[in-house]
Scaffold this active site. Structure first.
Site, PDB file in Angstrom:
ATOM      1  N   LYS A  15       0.824  -1.213   0.000  1.00 43.72           N
ATOM      2  CA  LYS A  15       0.000   0.000   0.000  1.00 43.72           C
ATOM      3  C   LYS A  15       0.862   1.268   0.000  1.00 43.72           C
ATOM      4  O   LYS A  15       0.660   2.166  -0.811  1.00 43.72           O
ATOM      5  CB  LYS A  15      -0.931   0.017   1.233  1.00 43.72           C
ATOM      6  CG  LYS A  15      -1.890  -1.175   1.276  1.00 43.72           C
ATOM      7  CD  LYS A  15      -2.828  -1.113   2.475  1.00 43.72           C
ATOM      8  CE  LYS A  15      -2.127  -1.185   3.830  1.00 43.72           C
ATOM      9  NZ  LYS A  15      -1.423  -2.471   4.087  1.00 43.72           N
ATOM     10  N   ARG A  88      -9.787   0.435   8.552  1.00 43.62           N
ATOM     11  CA  ARG A  88      -9.244  -0.872   8.882  1.00 43.62           C
ATOM     12  C   ARG A  88     -10.230  -1.702   9.679  1.00 43.62           C
ATOM     13  O   ARG A  88      -9.873  -2.759  10.189  1.00 43.62           O
ATOM     14  CB  ARG A  88      -7.982  -0.688   9.716  1.00 43.62           C
ATOM     15  CG  ARG A  88      -6.693  -0.919   8.942  1.00 43.62           C
ATOM     16  CD  ARG A  88      -5.562  -0.674   9.917  1.00 43.62           C
ATOM     17  NE  ARG A  88      -4.355  -1.341   9.551  1.00 43.62           N
ATOM     18  CZ  ARG A  88      -3.334  -0.772   8.911  1.00 43.62           C
ATOM     19  NH1 ARG A  88      -3.430   0.464   8.488  1.00 43.62           N
ATOM     20  NH2 ARG A  88      -2.229  -1.446   8.691  1.00 43.62           N
ATOM     21  N   ARG A 122      11.745  -4.785   5.502  1.00 42.59           N
ATOM     22  CA  ARG A 122      11.373  -3.432   5.090  1.00 42.59           C
ATOM     23  C   ARG A 122      12.243  -2.417   5.830  1.00 42.59           C
ATOM     24  O   ARG A 122      12.587  -2.603   6.984  1.00 42.59           O
ATOM     25  CB  ARG A 122       9.899  -3.164   5.438  1.00 42.59           C
ATOM     26  CG  ARG A 122       9.513  -1.697   5.333  1.00 42.59           C
ATOM     27  CD  ARG A 122       8.021  -1.472   5.234  1.00 42.59           C
ATOM     28  NE  ARG A 122       7.272  -1.875   6.411  1.00 42.59           N
ATOM     29  CZ  ARG A 122       5.941  -1.851   6.483  1.00 42.59           C
ATOM     30  NH1 ARG A 122       5.228  -1.471   5.430  1.00 42.59           N
ATOM     31  NH2 ARG A 122       5.333  -2.233   7.580  1.00 42.59           N
ATOM     32  N   ARG A 155      11.117  -0.360  11.381  1.00 43.87           N
ATOM     33  CA  ARG A 155      10.012  -0.098  12.308  1.00 43.87           C
ATOM     34  C   ARG A 155       9.990  -1.135  13.421  1.00 43.87           C
ATOM     35  O   ARG A 155      10.228  -2.307  13.171  1.00 43.87           O
ATOM     36  CB  ARG A 155       8.688  -0.128  11.546  1.00 43.87           C
ATOM     37  CG  ARG A 155       8.352   1.176  10.866  1.00 43.87           C
ATOM     38  CD  ARG A 155       7.200   1.069   9.902  1.00 43.87           C
ATOM     39  NE  ARG A 155       6.047   0.344  10.433  1.00 43.87           N
ATOM     40  CZ  ARG A 155       4.913   0.170   9.756  1.00 43.87           C
ATOM     41  NH1 ARG A 155       4.793   0.668   8.533  1.00 43.87           N
ATOM     42  NH2 ARG A 155       3.916  -0.504  10.288  1.00 43.87           N
ATOM     43  N   ARG A 166      -0.169  -8.645  13.699  1.00 43.92           N
ATOM     44  CA  ARG A 166      -0.828  -7.748  12.738  1.00 43.92           C
ATOM     45  C   ARG A 166      -1.626  -8.538  11.706  1.00 43.92           C
ATOM     46  O   ARG A 166      -2.690  -8.092  11.269  1.00 43.92           O
ATOM     47  CB  ARG A 166       0.216  -6.850  12.059  1.00 43.92           C
ATOM     48  CG  ARG A 166       0.750  -5.765  13.018  1.00 43.92           C
ATOM     49  CD  ARG A 166       2.101  -5.232  12.619  1.00 43.92           C
ATOM     50  NE  ARG A 166       2.094  -4.552  11.344  1.00 43.92           N
ATOM     51  CZ  ARG A 166       3.185  -4.341  10.601  1.00 43.92           C
ATOM     52  NH1 ARG A 166       4.371  -4.776  11.025  1.00 43.92           N
ATOM     53  NH2 ARG A 166       3.103  -3.710   9.466  1.00 43.92           N
TER      54      ARG A 166
HETATM   55  P1  ADP Z   1       1.250  -1.463   7.375  1.00 45.00           P
HETATM   56  O1  ADP Z   1       1.617  -0.444   6.322  1.00 45.00           O
HETATM   57  O2  ADP Z   1       2.363  -2.406   7.612  1.00 45.00           O
HETATM   58  O3  ADP Z   1      -0.034  -2.147   7.090  1.00 45.00           O
HETATM   59  P2  ADP Z   1       0.588   0.856   8.943  1.00 45.00           P
HETATM   60  O4  ADP Z   1       1.787   1.716   8.897  1.00 45.00           O
HETATM   61  O5  ADP Z   1      -0.532   1.188   8.055  1.00 45.00           O
HETATM   62  O6  ADP Z   1       1.053  -0.653   8.732  1.00 45.00           O
HETATM   63  O7  ADP Z   1       0.021   0.799  10.426  1.00 45.00           O
HETATM   64  C1  ADP Z   1       0.862   0.549  11.518  1.00 45.00           C
HETATM   65  C2  ADP Z   1       0.035   0.443  12.789  1.00 45.00           C
HETATM   66  O8  ADP Z   1      -0.673   1.668  13.033  1.00 45.00           O
HETATM   67  C3  ADP Z   1      -1.057  -0.622  12.763  1.00 45.00           C
HETATM   68  O9  ADP Z   1      -0.573  -1.905  13.110  1.00 45.00           O
HETATM   69  C4  ADP Z   1      -2.039  -0.074  13.800  1.00 45.00           C
HETATM   70  O10 ADP Z   1      -1.593  -0.319  15.118  1.00 45.00           O
HETATM   71  C5  ADP Z   1      -1.965   1.420  13.541  1.00 45.00           C
HETATM   72  N1  ADP Z   1      -2.970   1.853  12.543  1.00 45.00           N
HETATM   73  C6  ADP Z   1      -2.733   2.310  11.291  1.00 45.00           C
HETATM   74  N2  ADP Z   1      -3.882   2.607  10.668  1.00 45.00           N
HETATM   75  C7  ADP Z   1      -4.882   2.330  11.548  1.00 45.00           C
HETATM   76  C8  ADP Z   1      -6.301   2.403  11.509  1.00 45.00           C
HETATM   77  N3  ADP Z   1      -6.947   2.830  10.414  1.00 45.00           N
HETATM   78  N4  ADP Z   1      -6.988   2.013  12.608  1.00 45.00           N
HETATM   79  C9  ADP Z   1      -6.367   1.597  13.707  1.00 45.00           C
HETATM   80  N5  ADP Z   1      -5.042   1.475  13.820  1.00 45.00           N
HETATM   81  C10 ADP Z   1      -4.288   1.848  12.749  1.00 45.00           C
HETATM   82  P1  ADP Z   2       2.154  -1.879   3.224  1.00 47.76           P
HETATM   83  O1  ADP Z   2       2.090  -0.372   3.227  1.00 47.76           O
HETATM   84  O2  ADP Z   2       0.949  -2.488   2.563  1.00 47.76           O
HETATM   85  O3  ADP Z   2       2.417  -2.461   4.576  1.00 47.76           O
HETATM   86  P2  ADP Z   2       4.712  -1.524   1.853  1.00 47.76           P
HETATM   87  O4  ADP Z   2       4.404  -0.732   0.637  1.00 47.76           O
HETATM   88  O5  ADP Z   2       5.358  -0.828   2.979  1.00 47.76           O
HETATM   89  O6  ADP Z   2       3.377  -2.320   2.326  1.00 47.76           O
HETATM   90  O7  ADP Z   2       5.615  -2.775   1.397  1.00 47.76           O
HETATM   91  C1  ADP Z   2       6.124  -3.681   2.355  1.00 47.76           C
HETATM   92  C2  ADP Z   2       7.547  -4.070   1.967  1.00 47.76           C
HETATM   93  O8  ADP Z   2       7.522  -4.853   0.769  1.00 47.76           O
HETATM   94  C3  ADP Z   2       8.470  -2.886   1.669  1.00 47.76           C
HETATM   95  O9  ADP Z   2       9.758  -3.241   2.110  1.00 47.76           O
HETATM   96  C4  ADP Z   2       8.411  -2.760   0.144  1.00 47.76           C
HETATM   97  O10 ADP Z   2       9.646  -2.256  -0.370  1.00 47.76           O
HETATM   98  C5  ADP Z   2       8.234  -4.211  -0.280  1.00 47.76           C
HETATM   99  N1  ADP Z   2       7.381  -4.372  -1.469  1.00 47.76           N
HETATM  100  C6  ADP Z   2       6.287  -3.648  -1.817  1.00 47.76           C
HETATM  101  N2  ADP Z   2       5.742  -4.103  -2.968  1.00 47.76           N
HETATM  102  C7  ADP Z   2       6.509  -5.165  -3.348  1.00 47.76           C
HETATM  103  C8  ADP Z   2       6.479  -6.068  -4.477  1.00 47.76           C
HETATM  104  N3  ADP Z   2       5.528  -5.987  -5.438  1.00 47.76           N
HETATM  105  N4  ADP Z   2       7.432  -7.021  -4.523  1.00 47.76           N
HETATM  106  C9  ADP Z   2       8.385  -7.118  -3.560  1.00 47.76           C
HETATM  107  N5  ADP Z   2       8.475  -6.303  -2.499  1.00 47.76           N
HETATM  108  C10 ADP Z   2       7.551  -5.321  -2.396  1.00 47.76           C
END
Ligand code: ADP
Ligand code: ADP
Ligand code: ZN
Length: 212
Positions: A15, A88, A122, A155, A166
């Site tokens: 994302k 979420r 990551r 992170r 998660r």
């Molecule tokens: P990822 O990109 O790996 O999915 P995020 O950076 O979006 O993780 O979110 C990290 C953490 O922040 C989540 O595990 C949660 O604890 C909190 N968080 C993010 N977005 C939301 C949301 N919409 N509602 C509740 N908690 C959230």
């Molecule tokens: P999210 O926001 O959904 O948690 P991220 O965009 O942060 O996901 O991606 C999670 C990890 O995977 C990052 O280290 C990113 O560089 C890597 N990544 C994202 N898309 C791909 C892909 N298509 N193939 C391989 N690695 C990816």
């Protein structure tokens, strides 16, 4: 591009990565609740103090806190918007309807086996929140951000233990949103497997079909 989009998909589905590119091409305003919450934690604000424990445990921050945050950020915003990481939960999606009309929900579909690897390797930029991957998307210079030169860090919730929490949270609270938006007729499922560029092309194609 005036579209109002939410990005669904499990942790690690891409994302944040895809949002960066979509913002660059289409000029959306991006709102990432994860980035905003981490910033609040870093700054030790009241929100940050309340959110920290939930984030460290891989749980959702309570809906009222996050909805308040989003409501604030959307106030007066014009043009296209991309919500990364919100909603979420069904409760958040229902609240969101009171002040934001979701026109497209892009759901990134990725096999669970690859997600752990994506997340535990990551690296994120402290300064601009850009994301990299040690192997799949390495920075040009180890430890520093290609975009702004900022310091890359891991992170604290990108450890295998918290990542597994998660995933459970995602399955229980967030996955039902796919059905929710399907019923509303705005769901676009996109294959999130394969190279970052290929996934990007798929999403961009879907968005272009809705161009307005
Ligand atoms: P990822 O990109 O790996 O999915 P995020 O950076 O979006 O993780 O979110 C990290 C953490 O922040 C989540 O595990 C949660 O604890 C909190 N968080 C993010 N977005 C939301 C949301 N919409 N509602 C509740 N908690 C959230
Ligand atoms: P999210 O926001 O959904 O948690 P991220 O965009 O942060 O996901 O991606 C999670 C990890 O995977 C990052 O280290 C990113 O560089 C890597 N990544 C994202 N898309 C791909 C892909 N298509 N193939 C391989 N690695 C990816
Ligand atoms: Zn940076």
């Amino acid at each position: 591009m005036d579209l109002k989009i939410v990005l669904l998909g499990p942790p690690g589905s891409g994302k944040g990565t895809q949002t960066e590119r979509l913002v660059a091409e289409f000029g959306f305003t991006k709102i990432s609740t994860g980035d905003l919450l981490r910033e609040a934690v870093r700054n030790g604000t009241e929100l940050g103090v309340k959110a920290k424990g939930f984030m460290d445990a891989g749980k959702l921050v309570p809906d009222d806190l996050v909805v308040g945050l989003i409501r604030e950020k959307l106030k007066g915003l014009k043009g296209g918007v991309l919500l990364d990481g919100f909603p979420r939960s069904l409760e958040q999606a229902q609240k969101l309807e009171e002040f934001f009309n979701v026109e497209m929900a892009v759901d990134l579909e990725v096999n669970p086996e690859v997600l752990i690897r994506r997340l535990t390797e990551r690296r994120s930029c402290r300064a601009c929140n850009s994301v990299f991957h040690l192997e799949f998307n390495p920075p040009k210079k180890a430890g520093s951000c290609d975009k702004c030169g900022g310091e890359l860090y891991q992170r604290s919730d990108d450890t295998e233990k918290v990542v597994r929490e998660r995933f459970t949270t995602y399955t229980e609270r967030t996955a039902p949103l796919t059905e929710y938006y399907r019923k509303k007729g705005v769901l676009k499922s996109v294959d999130g497997m394969g190279a970052i560029d290929d996934v990007y092309k798929r999403i961009a194609a879907v968005i272009k079909t809705a161009r307005k």
